[in-house]
Enzyme design. Sequence first.
Site, PDB file in Angstrom:
ATOM      1  CE  LYS A  54       2.778   5.181   7.826  1.00 25.87           C
ATOM      2  NZ  LYS A  54       1.412   5.131   8.368  1.00 25.87           N
ATOM      3  CG  ASP A  84       5.990   3.708   0.269  1.00 24.29           C
ATOM      4  OD1 ASP A  84       4.783   3.496   0.024  1.00 24.29           O
ATOM      5  OD2 ASP A  84       6.384   4.450   1.197  1.00 24.29           O
ATOM      6  CE1 TYR A 104      -2.210   3.302   2.623  1.00 23.77           C
ATOM      7  CE2 TYR A 104      -3.565   2.686   0.740  1.00 23.77           C
ATOM      8  CZ  TYR A 104      -3.268   3.566   1.772  1.00 23.77           C
ATOM      9  OH  TYR A 104      -4.027   4.703   1.942  1.00 23.77           O
TER      10      TYR A 104
END
Length: 424
Positions: A264, A236, A141
């Site tokens: 994050k 990623d 994802y």
Amino acid sequence: MTSADLFARARQLIPGGVNSPVRAFRSVGGAPFFVKSAQGATLTTADDRELIDFVCTWGPAIHGHNHPLIRQAIAAALERGTSFGTPNPLEVDMAEMITRFVPSIQKVRLCNSGTEATMSAIRLARGFTRRDKIIKFSGCYHGHSDSLLIKAGSGALTHGNPDSAGVPASFARETIVLPYNDAAAVEAAFAAHPGEIAAVIVEPYPANVGLILPLPGYLAALRAACTRAGALLIFDEVMTGFRLAKGGVQEIEGITPDLTTLGKIIGGGLPVGAFGGRADVMDHLAPLGPVYQAGTLSGNPLAMAAGIAALRLLETENPYERLAALGRQVRDTLLDATRAKGLPAQVPQTGSMFCLYFSAKPVHSYADALQSDAALFGRFFHACLARGVYLPPSAYEACFLSTAHEGSMIDRACERMHDALLSL
Ligand code: KE4
């Protein structure tokens, strides 16, 4: 107001009562609780329950919630205002830290979420290579931009299908979705599309499907295939960046991607994303080059102050071995308890990340993960919650630890998870 009252109100005003779907507990059942405060490794709910948190706001809270040094940094920045819409000194400090921590990042552009980071990296790769197709992997994802909300098509080597309503089939045709940990599939896709593939984007350790680790040589094979084909390799590391090592998975595995996406942890709990890599690629971004990318709040001083404080703490504390020891303690607890209960289980763990698959066979791919017992995970989730331990509300997410979990906190959490497993 209780969580139930809040959820009833929220559902009148916000689709599903949540601002991000995973929070709705749809895959584990039941209604979500609302959190009114968080401190260290614990959340306090609107019902005044204290929960030991293994979600860590999906990764950012590596130092635990509401760390005093991060709070102080935000307060100090707040004295000077929240957002200027102009360059500010803190975004230069952040850029210097990111490029120091991650040597493959020669230049970096800050944005406001992981989705923005991956969406922009894909556009940059397409603009730089002048090619349209990209490769992603099942189970990975990368946020919710149209080109990445794509699932494997019937003809795996041809194109994907939309993984969401609202994504045009024409967009899906430019995304090839392959199984993770299958190097031959990558070679075949490049052979089937010579000169057409702009980039391969991969979570080097997929952690949005539970947690899957690469088979030996797999990431090196991705790197070699991209180099041979003139495609860009995009790691990623929105989740793994700064979480597993100062330099992320690319430091651990010794692989140099062309671009890296981040998020994050670099926001210290505030909204920040970033993407960066080779200077010759990054210089294709506006205002220097033809690839447009922008953001009103990109590099805003408040989020920069929080993120810089979080990265500085990583630099001074270097907590990675301590976090890995916590991860091994949880892994051993879960394996002992499932063995005692006679439940088949896999507990992949690396550093401060782990997950529990109720499965008799090791999980090397999305297809393997789907064969685990998600319903049993739902029962385990609620057994833990009843004992004051909050796991990600999905069988296909990773759990996170923080330095705030050390000491009696992790012992207490392990006892409760062990008891929860024996109660199944
Ligand atoms: P955001 O747009 O949510 O900041 O980042 C998207 C993203 C990109 N890349 C990776 C590897 C990610 O893990 C994410 C977001 N992760 C999920 C957790 N599974 C965010 C939680 C949520 O969607 O609410």
